[in-house]
Design a protein around this motif. Structure first.
Motif, PDB file in Angstrom:
ATOM      1  N   ASN A   1      42.443  -0.056 -60.816  1.00 28.13           N
ATOM      2  CA  ASN A   1      41.340   0.092 -61.765  1.00 28.13           C
ATOM      3  C   ASN A   1      40.198  -0.862 -61.428  1.00 28.13           C
ATOM      4  O   ASN A   1      39.005  -0.497 -61.541  1.00 28.13           O
ATOM      5  N   ILE A   2      40.522  -2.077 -61.015  1.00 25.93           N
ATOM      6  CA  ILE A   2      39.483  -3.046 -60.645  1.00 25.93           C
ATOM      7  C   ILE A   2      38.661  -2.516 -59.469  1.00 25.93           C
ATOM      8  O   ILE A   2      37.421  -2.572 -59.479  1.00 25.93           O
ATOM      9  N   VAL A   3      39.353  -1.961 -58.481  1.00 22.07           N
ATOM     10  CA  VAL A   3      38.658  -1.389 -57.320  1.00 22.07           C
ATOM     11  C   VAL A   3      37.758  -0.238 -57.746  1.00 22.07           C
ATOM     12  O   VAL A   3      36.587  -0.139 -57.318  1.00 22.07           O
TER      13      VAL A   3
ATOM     14  N   ASP B   1      33.768   0.179 -57.249  1.00 23.58           N
ATOM     15  CA  ASP B   1      33.313   1.219 -56.323  1.00 23.58           C
ATOM     16  C   ASP B   1      32.617   2.372 -57.034  1.00 23.58           C
ATOM     17  O   ASP B   1      31.725   3.006 -56.459  1.00 23.58           O
ATOM     18  N   ASN B   2      33.014   2.687 -58.264  1.00 20.02           N
ATOM     19  CA  ASN B   2      32.440   3.825 -59.000  1.00 20.02           C
ATOM     20  C   ASN B   2      31.436   3.366 -60.053  1.00 20.02           C
ATOM     21  O   ASN B   2      31.201   4.080 -61.036  1.00 20.02           O
ATOM     22  N   TYR B   3      30.880   2.218 -59.838  1.00 21.80           N
ATOM     23  CA  TYR B   3      29.936   1.702 -60.834  1.00 21.80           C
ATOM     24  C   TYR B   3      28.698   2.589 -60.918  1.00 21.80           C
ATOM     25  O   TYR B   3      28.127   2.990 -59.916  1.00 21.80           O
ATOM     26  N   ASP B   4      28.298   2.864 -62.167  1.00 23.47           N
ATOM     27  CA  ASP B   4      27.092   3.660 -62.429  1.00 23.47           C
ATOM     28  C   ASP B   4      26.340   2.971 -63.548  1.00 23.47           C
ATOM     29  O   ASP B   4      26.872   2.801 -64.654  1.00 23.47           O
ATOM     30  N   ALA B   5      25.112   2.572 -63.256  1.00 26.38           N
ATOM     31  CA  ALA B   5      24.330   1.837 -64.257  1.00 26.38           C
ATOM     32  C   ALA B   5      24.124   2.648 -65.521  1.00 26.38           C
ATOM     33  O   ALA B   5      23.908   2.087 -66.603  1.00 26.38           O
ATOM     34  N   LYS B   6      24.215   3.959 -65.396  1.00 21.65           N
ATOM     35  CA  LYS B   6      24.028   4.832 -66.551  1.00 21.65           C
ATOM     36  C   LYS B   6      25.132   4.612 -67.585  1.00 21.65           C
ATOM     37  O   LYS B   6      24.930   4.815 -68.787  1.00 21.65           O
ATOM     38  N   PHE B   7      26.317   4.229 -67.093  1.00 21.31           N
ATOM     39  CA  PHE B   7      27.463   4.012 -67.990  1.00 21.31           C
ATOM     40  C   PHE B   7      27.962   2.567 -67.886  1.00 21.31           C
ATOM     41  O   PHE B   7      29.170   2.313 -67.865  1.00 21.31           O
ATOM     42  N   ASP B   8      27.004   1.634 -67.827  1.00 26.11           N
ATOM     43  CA  ASP B   8      27.412   0.235 -67.697  1.00 26.11           C
ATOM     44  C   ASP B   8      28.145  -0.273 -68.937  1.00 26.11           C
ATOM     45  O   ASP B   8      28.893  -1.249 -68.876  1.00 26.11           O
ATOM     46  N   ALA B   9      27.949   0.382 -70.081  1.00 24.81           N
ATOM     47  CA  ALA B   9      28.606  -0.058 -71.318  1.00 24.81           C
ATOM     48  C   ALA B   9      30.117   0.126 -71.252  1.00 24.81           C
ATOM     49  O   ALA B   9      30.858  -0.548 -71.973  1.00 24.81           O
ATOM     50  N   ILE B  10      30.564   1.048 -70.422  1.00 26.69           N
ATOM     51  CA  ILE B  10      31.989   1.327 -70.334  1.00 26.69           C
ATOM     52  C   ILE B  10      32.619   0.719 -69.092  1.00 26.69           C
ATOM     53  O   ILE B  10      33.842   0.745 -68.933  1.00 26.69           O
ATOM     54  N   ASN B  11      31.805   0.172 -68.213  1.00 22.27           N
ATOM     55  CA  ASN B  11      32.328  -0.354 -66.952  1.00 22.27           C
ATOM     56  C   ASN B  11      32.610  -1.846 -67.072  1.00 22.27           C
ATOM     57  O   ASN B  11      31.782  -2.612 -67.563  1.00 22.27           O
ATOM     58  N   TRP B  12      33.792  -2.230 -66.606  1.00 20.93           N
ATOM     59  CA  TRP B  12      34.212  -3.637 -66.658  1.00 20.93           C
ATOM     60  C   TRP B  12      33.414  -4.469 -65.653  1.00 20.93           C
ATOM     61  O   TRP B  12      33.140  -5.644 -65.887  1.00 20.93           O
ATOM     62  N   ALA B  13      33.014  -3.856 -64.538  1.00 19.31           N
ATOM     63  CA  ALA B  13      32.245  -4.567 -63.513  1.00 19.31           C
ATOM     64  C   ALA B  13      30.788  -4.665 -63.938  1.00 19.31           C
ATOM     65  O   ALA B  13      30.290  -3.895 -64.750  1.00 19.31           O
ATOM     66  N   SER B  14      30.111  -5.644 -63.361  1.00 19.17           N
ATOM     67  CA  SER B  14      28.692  -5.841 -63.689  1.00 19.17           C
ATOM     68  C   SER B  14      27.776  -5.189 -62.677  1.00 19.17           C
ATOM     69  O   SER B  14      26.559  -5.227 -62.828  1.00 19.17           O
ATOM     70  N   GLY B  15      28.333  -4.599 -61.630  1.00 15.60           N
ATOM     71  CA  GLY B  15      27.542  -3.918 -60.610  1.00 15.60           C
ATOM     72  C   GLY B  15      28.390  -3.629 -59.390  1.00 15.60           C
ATOM     73  O   GLY B  15      29.549  -4.061 -59.286  1.00 15.60           O
ATOM     74  N   LYS B  16      27.824  -2.894 -58.445  1.00 18.81           N
ATOM     75  CA  LYS B  16      28.569  -2.542 -57.231  1.00 18.81           C
ATOM     76  C   LYS B  16      28.851  -3.758 -56.344  1.00 18.81           C
ATOM     77  O   LYS B  16      29.731  -3.708 -55.486  1.00 18.81           O
ATOM     78  N   ASP B  17      28.066  -4.796 -56.543  1.00 22.55           N
ATOM     79  CA  ASP B  17      28.284  -5.996 -55.744  1.00 22.55           C
ATOM     80  C   ASP B  17      29.151  -7.020 -56.468  1.00 22.55           C
ATOM     81  O   ASP B  17      29.294  -8.162 -56.024  1.00 22.55           O
ATOM     82  N   ASP B  18      29.711  -6.626 -57.612  1.00 24.94           N
ATOM     83  CA  ASP B  18      30.576  -7.532 -58.369  1.00 24.94           C
ATOM     84  C   ASP B  18      31.842  -7.851 -57.555  1.00 24.94           C
ATOM     85  O   ASP B  18      32.343  -7.026 -56.794  1.00 24.94           O
ATOM     86  N   SER B  19      32.366  -9.033 -57.735  1.00 33.00           N
ATOM     87  CA  SER B  19      33.542  -9.477 -56.984  1.00 33.00           C
ATOM     88  C   SER B  19      34.832  -8.958 -57.636  1.00 33.00           C
ATOM     89  O   SER B  19      35.052  -9.174 -58.839  1.00 33.00           O
ATOM     90  N   LYS B  20      35.654  -8.292 -56.842  1.00 33.38           N
ATOM     91  CA  LYS B  20      36.949  -7.834 -57.359  1.00 33.38           C
ATOM     92  C   LYS B  20      37.847  -9.024 -57.684  1.00 33.38           C
ATOM     93  O   LYS B  20      38.646  -8.977 -58.622  1.00 33.38           O
TER      94      LYS B  20
END
Length: 566
Positions: A134-136, A140-159
């Motif tokens: 899930n972390i990966v 990898d599937n980060y979309d700024a459109k749905f940042d409210a539901i994404n645990w990561a802060s961006g595609k360059d976020d550190s796993k």
């Protein structure tokens, strides 16, 4: 040849039946957990509220959430089998109603606890792998459109940051390491060699439960809260079509909104923790109550590295203890955290309010106890007049029921003890000497030791029991066989057992021939049931269980119950 071919289906049938009976509980528990997993998996896979989260995480979401309730259930129940207060309650409620069921449960306590623990580790590993996936996917599937539901802060976020620097990731790593540490120190080799490490590592479960309350604080599992104004599928509508279709605009009138919902996962670890805290509290209050206070009345070392303790209750009120029950003993002078179980070999009566224990040296704690008692005897013999145990206090917790408590209810019984494994039977002998009982009508004892001196521990009691039945004209009621596996020396036997001709005549060299023993029993009790009790190392238990199954085909039903070491 024809006979063997005809017997083969029967052997297959009996082997299959024994396998299914042995692993019935395992199959039932695994099947139940599989149903729980599938239900949770299906919920997160099909529920429209998790449509967007599922698009990001895929099956990792379903697997991680499917294993979560299985983990919760195991955490709620794992402390129950080892709750001695709960076992006492079961004994009080069901001991008279169905002793066989109670004894079967008491025999399987360690197996249940181990089963829950192994399941917790296996499912915990699967749950952790799913969350790592899930972390990966979050990154990898980060979309700024749905940042409210994404645990990561961006595609360059550190796993690595998500894994170790967030509440969910950090607590998950700690819990996994804790489980592996408990499992490692719980192995038989580590438990026997480093008991204190085993005991300390087991208390790491408090860290595990604490991390379980901390685990969901990252709020990584979010669901959609406005399905009516934004149903599934609105995100895949072509923008040009959407602008020119008033119906679609009315259906998809809002952007998706997400929430974490009400958290209930804390309830399950709270149940397991509450069982543990309640059990510890009850045992602490009981062990430190005036009624349980004891003083050392008598203590001395026994041949073959043993210690005899006779403790007197300071309270005048007699505590009811039955044959086969055990108590937990603590000696604060040795350790303030260690409680060790010992079977009661003599219990309070109307004449005396004392309890006797026979302890064999099998580890650091018992070795230090042996040294204390040895020092006391040395000082007395030297005329120093100093009682080395005068300032040593004992705490007593119990009594607690065990699988051996069913001996008094049997009609026919065989007891097989190895070394100090004779102690449950010693309490049983004391009961027979103190009270006139009709059961058991037939008693067979097989005692196996490495040192002949150990036979002297209960030589008086065994001799008295044999002589008593002879005087009652019941010579066949008690059959005694003693086996010495090492250093068989007739001169040593003559020295120790010259005054015990009954025992001396029954000492044999080597180990029992189990086929011969059980063939005789099966012939003697054809068409009847015989309870076989064993207490000793794991290898002995395995051999006796196997031989009981093997000889059931001789129309004699052998019911095996055991009490293990460690």
């Amino acid at each position: 040849m024809v006979g063997s071919e005809m017997d083969r289906p029967g052997k297959v049938y009996h082997a299959t039946r024994n396998f299914m009976f042995k692993y019935f509980l395992a199959f039932t528990w695994i099947g139940f957990n599989f149903v729980v997993f599938c239900k949770a998996f299906s919920h997160y896979h099909h529920d429209p509220e998790y449509y967007y989260l599922s698009k990001i995480l895929g099956n990792g979401l379903c697997i991680s959430r499917g294993t979560a309730p299985v983990l919760n259930l195991s955490m709620a129940l794992i402390t129950l089998p080892v709750s001695r207060s709960f076992n006492v309650l079961l004994n009080a409620l069901f001991g008279r109603w169905s002793l066989r069921v109670l004894v079967f449960y008491l025999e399987k306590i360690k197996v249940l606890h181990l089963f829950f623990g192994v399941g917790l580790i296996i499912v915990g590993v699967i749950h952790s792998i799913a969350h790592f996936i899930n972390i990966v996917n979050f990154v990898d599937n980060y979309d700024a459109k749905f940042d409210a539901i994404n645990w990561a802060s961006g595609k360059d976020d550190s796993k690595l940051r998500l894994l170790v620097a967030t509440p969910t990731g950090f607590s998950g790593c700690v819990m996994l390491v804790t489980l592996f540490a408990i499992a490692y120190f719980s192995s038989r080799q580590m438990r026997d060699r480093f008991y204190n490490s085993f005991l300390a590592s087991h208390h790491l479960f408090l860290v595990f439960y604490g991390m379980m309350f901390y685990h969901p604080l990252s709020n990584i599992i979010k669901h959609q809260t406005n399905l009516k104004s934004h149903p599934n599928g609105c995100d895949i509508i072509d923008e040009h079509v959407f602008r020119n279709d008033s119906v679609l605009q009315a259906i998809c009138s809002e952007e998706p909104k997400f929430g974490t919902g009400e958290k209930q996962a804390w309830i399950w670890p709270l149940i397991g923790l509450s069982i543990y805290v309640l059990d510890v509290t009850i045992r602490y209050l009981t062990a430190h109550s005036d009624r349980q206070k004891v003083s050392t009345l008598q203590s001395y070392v026994l041949p073959a590295n043993g210690v005899y303790l006779r403790l007197r209750f300071t309270s005048s009120k007699r505590i009811m203890i039955s044959a086969g029950q055990y108590v937990l003993l603590q000696c604060p002078a040795i350790s303030t955290i260690e409680w060790h179980p010992f079977t009661v070999v003599d219990f309070p009566t109307a004449i005396h309010n004392t309890v006797s224990l026979t302890v064999a040296v099998r580890g650091d704690w018992t070795q230090r106890l042996y040294d204390l008692v040895s020092e006391k005897e040395r000082l007395k013999q030297s005329g120093a007049g100093i009682d080395a145990l005068g300032k040593v206090q004992f705490l007593l917790d119990g009594p607690y029921p065990s699988a051996m408590t069913g001996m008094l209810k049997c009609k026919r019984m065989v007891y097989i003890g190895a070394g100090v494994g004779i102690t449950p039977f010693a309490g049983f002998v004391r009961h027979l000497l103190n009270f006139n009982t009709d059961r058991p009508t037939r008693i067979h004892l097989i005692w196996i030791v490495r040192k002949a001196e150990m036979f002297t521990w209960f030589a008086d009691e065994l001799t008295k029991l044999q002589e008593r039945f002879w005087k009652q004209n019941k010579p066949d009621r008690f059959t005694l066989k003693l086996f010495l596996t090492r250093n068989y020396n007739t001169s040593i036997i003559d020295e120790y057992f010259g005054d015990y001709p009954i025992l001396k005549a029954r000492i044999s060299k080597g180990r029992p021939d189990w086929d011969e023993v059980f063939l005789d029993l099966a012939t003697l009790y054809a068409g009847k049931s015989v309870n076989v009790f064993s207490c000793g190392p794991k290898g002995l238990t395995k051999d006796i269980r196997g031989i009981c199954r093997q000889y059931r085909k001789h129309s004699c039903k052998f019911i095996h119950l055991h009490e293990g070491f460690g």
